[in-house]
Design a protein around this motif. Structure first.
Motif, PDB file in Angstrom:
ATOM      1  N   LEU A  67      -5.829   6.317   6.808  1.00 26.49           N
ATOM      2  CA  LEU A  67      -6.496   6.466   5.515  1.00 26.49           C
ATOM      3  C   LEU A  67      -7.638   7.481   5.608  1.00 26.49           C
ATOM      4  O   LEU A  67      -7.831   8.299   4.703  1.00 26.49           O
ATOM      5  CB  LEU A  67      -7.026   5.108   5.043  1.00 26.49           C
ATOM      6  CG  LEU A  67      -5.981   4.010   4.835  1.00 26.49           C
ATOM      7  CD1 LEU A  67      -6.644   2.740   4.315  1.00 26.49           C
ATOM      8  CD2 LEU A  67      -4.893   4.468   3.880  1.00 26.49           C
ATOM      9  N   GLU A  72       0.747   4.246  -2.704  1.00 30.55           N
ATOM     10  CA  GLU A  72       0.547   5.639  -2.304  1.00 30.55           C
ATOM     11  C   GLU A  72       1.696   6.520  -2.806  1.00 30.55           C
ATOM     12  O   GLU A  72       1.475   7.635  -3.284  1.00 30.55           O
ATOM     13  CB  GLU A  72       0.446   5.743  -0.783  1.00 30.55           C
ATOM     14  CG  GLU A  72      -0.806   5.123  -0.180  1.00 30.55           C
ATOM     15  CD  GLU A  72      -2.060   5.915  -0.497  1.00 30.55           C
ATOM     16  OE1 GLU A  72      -1.951   7.096  -0.885  1.00 30.55           O
ATOM     17  OE2 GLU A  72      -3.167   5.356  -0.367  1.00 30.55           O
ATOM     18  N   GLU A  73       2.923   6.007  -2.708  1.00 30.42           N
ATOM     19  CA  GLU A  73       4.075   6.787  -3.153  1.00 30.42           C
ATOM     20  C   GLU A  73       4.030   7.014  -4.666  1.00 30.42           C
ATOM     21  O   GLU A  73       4.277   8.126  -5.140  1.00 30.42           O
ATOM     22  CB  GLU A  73       5.369   6.074  -2.766  1.00 30.42           C
ATOM     23  CG  GLU A  73       6.622   6.859  -3.123  1.00 30.42           C
ATOM     24  CD  GLU A  73       7.878   6.174  -2.645  1.00 30.42           C
ATOM     25  OE1 GLU A  73       8.673   6.824  -1.957  1.00 30.42           O
ATOM     26  OE2 GLU A  73       8.057   4.980  -2.952  1.00 30.42           O
ATOM     27  N   GLN A 108      -6.198  10.879   5.722  1.00 30.76           N
ATOM     28  CA  GLN A 108      -5.769  11.279   4.383  1.00 30.76           C
ATOM     29  C   GLN A 108      -6.954  11.836   3.596  1.00 30.76           C
ATOM     30  O   GLN A 108      -6.839  12.857   2.899  1.00 30.76           O
ATOM     31  CB  GLN A 108      -5.166  10.084   3.644  1.00 30.76           C
ATOM     32  CG  GLN A 108      -4.843  10.339   2.180  1.00 30.76           C
ATOM     33  CD  GLN A 108      -3.742  11.365   2.010  1.00 30.76           C
ATOM     34  OE1 GLN A 108      -2.849  11.447   2.830  1.00 30.76           O
ATOM     35  NE2 GLN A 108      -3.808  12.148   0.949  1.00 30.76           N
ATOM     36  N   TYR A 132       1.385   6.945  -6.587  1.00 25.45           N
ATOM     37  CA  TYR A 132       0.272   7.856  -6.886  1.00 25.45           C
ATOM     38  C   TYR A 132       0.659   9.300  -6.584  1.00 25.45           C
ATOM     39  O   TYR A 132       0.386  10.213  -7.364  1.00 25.45           O
ATOM     40  CB  TYR A 132      -0.949   7.448  -6.073  1.00 25.45           C
ATOM     41  CG  TYR A 132      -2.132   8.383  -6.233  1.00 25.45           C
ATOM     42  CD1 TYR A 132      -2.823   8.460  -7.433  1.00 25.45           C
ATOM     43  CD2 TYR A 132      -2.548   9.196  -5.172  1.00 25.45           C
ATOM     44  CE1 TYR A 132      -3.899   9.315  -7.582  1.00 25.45           C
ATOM     45  CE2 TYR A 132      -3.621  10.060  -5.322  1.00 25.45           C
ATOM     46  CZ  TYR A 132      -4.294  10.109  -6.525  1.00 25.45           C
ATOM     47  OH  TYR A 132      -5.344  10.971  -6.676  1.00 25.45           O
ATOM     48  N   GLY A 133       1.312   9.514  -5.430  1.00 22.74           N
ATOM     49  CA  GLY A 133       1.732  10.863  -5.059  1.00 22.74           C
ATOM     50  C   GLY A 133       2.722  11.444  -6.052  1.00 22.74           C
ATOM     51  O   GLY A 133       2.606  12.609  -6.464  1.00 22.74           O
ATOM     52  N   ARG A 148       0.836  -1.201   0.000  1.00 26.46           N
ATOM     53  CA  ARG A 148       0.000   0.000   0.000  1.00 26.46           C
ATOM     54  C   ARG A 148       0.872   1.253   0.000  1.00 26.46           C
ATOM     55  O   ARG A 148       0.552   2.251  -0.679  1.00 26.46           O
ATOM     56  CB  ARG A 148      -0.923  -0.003   1.223  1.00 26.46           C
ATOM     57  CG  ARG A 148      -1.834   1.228   1.347  1.00 26.46           C
ATOM     58  CD  ARG A 148      -2.815   1.303   0.180  1.00 26.46           C
ATOM     59  NE  ARG A 148      -3.575   2.513   0.186  1.00 26.46           N
ATOM     60  CZ  ARG A 148      -4.808   2.631   0.727  1.00 26.46           C
ATOM     61  NH1 ARG A 148      -5.383   1.593   1.291  1.00 26.46           N
ATOM     62  NH2 ARG A 148      -5.454   3.772   0.676  1.00 26.46           N
ATOM     63  N   SER A 178      -7.310  15.630   2.275  1.00 30.85           N
ATOM     64  CA  SER A 178      -7.571  15.892   0.860  1.00 30.85           C
ATOM     65  C   SER A 178      -8.816  16.744   0.689  1.00 30.85           C
ATOM     66  O   SER A 178      -8.849  17.684  -0.108  1.00 30.85           O
ATOM     67  CB  SER A 178      -7.725  14.564   0.103  1.00 30.85           C
ATOM     68  OG  SER A 178      -6.523  13.817   0.136  1.00 30.85           O
ATOM     69  N   LEU A 197       2.014   9.785   3.525  1.00 28.60           N
ATOM     70  CA  LEU A 197       1.281   8.603   3.988  1.00 28.60           C
ATOM     71  C   LEU A 197       2.079   7.340   3.681  1.00 28.60           C
ATOM     72  O   LEU A 197       2.106   6.406   4.494  1.00 28.60           O
ATOM     73  CB  LEU A 197      -0.097   8.544   3.328  1.00 28.60           C
ATOM     74  CG  LEU A 197      -0.945   7.305   3.645  1.00 28.60           C
ATOM     75  CD1 LEU A 197      -1.217   7.208   5.140  1.00 28.60           C
ATOM     76  CD2 LEU A 197      -2.246   7.331   2.856  1.00 28.60           C
ATOM     77  N   ALA A 198       2.716   7.296   2.518  1.00 24.40           N
ATOM     78  CA  ALA A 198       3.536   6.134   2.162  1.00 24.40           C
ATOM     79  C   ALA A 198       4.662   5.937   3.180  1.00 24.40           C
ATOM     80  O   ALA A 198       4.936   4.810   3.616  1.00 24.40           O
ATOM     81  CB  ALA A 198       4.118   6.316   0.762  1.00 24.40           C
ATOM     82  N   HIS A 248       0.021  12.125   0.097  1.00 18.09           N
ATOM     83  CA  HIS A 248       0.080  10.699  -0.253  1.00 18.09           C
ATOM     84  C   HIS A 248       1.501  10.166  -0.104  1.00 18.09           C
ATOM     85  O   HIS A 248       1.706   9.030   0.350  1.00 18.09           O
ATOM     86  CB  HIS A 248      -0.427  10.490  -1.666  1.00 18.09           C
ATOM     87  CG  HIS A 248      -1.923  10.466  -1.778  1.00 18.09           C
ATOM     88  ND1 HIS A 248      -2.682   9.370  -1.434  1.00 18.09           N
ATOM     89  CD2 HIS A 248      -2.802  11.418  -2.171  1.00 18.09           C
ATOM     90  CE1 HIS A 248      -3.964   9.641  -1.627  1.00 18.09           C
ATOM     91  NE2 HIS A 248      -4.069  10.880  -2.073  1.00 18.09           N
TER      92      HIS A 248
END
Length: 334
Positions: free
Chosen positions: A238, A49-50, A241, A52-53, A45, A245, A94-95, A91
């Motif tokens: 999550l 997230e990384e 996050q 995607y960011g 995950r 956002s 978060l990673a 994101h």
């Protein structure tokens, strides 16, 4: 809760059986595997997230989005790109957080592994000692039983030889009986010693089994609590996050609320206006006539002669011999 304790429910009537202990160890192995799977899930995950960011960052920084827009809508688009950039950063953060949680899970698994290793080492030794002493006891029992059978046979031989006249043979039988009785007594003592030793080993093993059950049950409670809390923290992260956002996108909505269509139109007009007087009509001009017709182009009633004047009107008809004369000019030679 007492009826559900490990130490009260994982025994077997067979002194050599380890089925109860094996079931506990198998369950804890499955629990450790489950923690490992959740740890790998967090890592996967985090990678998602990384990525995607970073993709979001690349999008906001490389892809134009209304770069030629003006005034209030331009500000709204700038805020939009900035907040999307902030979401991307969140994101990525978060990673990093998820990787930290995965590391905590790994440390927890390793700690429990070391704790269990000590308990399993003690239990393996207890099982080995118990099994060895049980074997010695059973061997001593076999010897004792054999000596008893030998004594019984010697006694029967003595009884059978009671009427025998051979004194020397009878003495041999009495010596054999005495020897067998001594062997029985000795084997009985050895057998009893092994039984007593086995009982002591059994008590020690049972004590270690109870301790192991308590330790392993405490570990299982700790594992369940740790995994439960880790999952709770994960979903909270999550949710947070999503909240972050939404807060960032709310900034875009607030900026859009301040976007004014009238102001943007007025701003554009003030910045790029070219004048308020339209061009005058283009008037028709006769090339041969100095008089200017006020009629605008396209409004003339006569044919368009491309700036040529009208044909001269002849003074004679075609039948006249002077038809070819035009204003005192003749094509006939005189």
């Amino acid at each position: 809760m007492t009826g559900s304790l490990f130490k009260a429910n994982f025994w077997s009537t067979d002194i050599l059986s380890t089925i109860g202990y094996d079931n506990i160890i198998q369950h804890l192995n499955n629990g450790r595997k489950n923690c490992k799977e959740f740890e790998e899930f967090l890592k996967e995950r985090a990678a998602i997230e990384e990525k995607y960011g970073k993709d979001l960052l690349s999008l906001t920084r490389k892809k134009p989005c209304g770069q030629s827009e003006i005034n209030t809508l331009k500000r709204a688009l700038e805020v939009f790109k900035q907040q999307v950039d902030n979401v991307a950063q969140c994101h990525i953060h978060l990673a990093q957080t998820l990787r930290e949680e995965a590391r905590k899970m790994e440390d927890f698994r390793e700690k429990q592994k070391q704790q269990r290793k000590k308990t399993e080492t003690v239990m393996d030794a207890a099982h080995k000692q118990r099994n060895l002493q049980f074997k010695k006891t059973m061997d001593a029992k076999k010897i004792y039983e054999q000596k008893c059978r030998d004594k019984d046979e010697a006694e029967q031989a003595v009884h059978r030889s009671a009427n025998m006249a051979n004194q020397k043979q009878q003495e041999k039988l009495f010596v054999k009986l005495a020897t067998s009785k001594t062997a029985v007594e000795d084997s009985d003592k050895v057998y009893m010693q092994h039984v007593n030793t086995l009982d002591k080993v059994r008590e020690d093993w049972q004590s270690e089994h109870i301790k192991a059950c308590e330790v392993l049950e405490a570990q299982e409670c700790e594992r369940i609590n740790f995994l439960r809390n880790a999952l709770w923290v994960h979903v909270n992260q999550l949710s947070q996050q999503c909240v972050k956002s939404d807060d960032m996108y709310e900034q875009v909505r607030k900026t859009l609320e301040m976007c004014s269509i009238e102001k943007d139109i007025e701003y554009f007009v003030n910045q790029r206006k070219t004048g308020q007087i339209p061009p005058a009509p283009i008037m028709y001009e006769n090339f041969y006539c100095p008089q200017r017709n006020a009629a605008p182009p396209g409004k003339t009633t006569g044919p368009n002669l491309a700036r040529r004047g009208p044909l001269p009107v002849p003074k004679s008809v075609p039948d006249d011999p002077d038809y070819s004369l035009v204003d005192d000019y003749s094509l006939l030679y005189q």
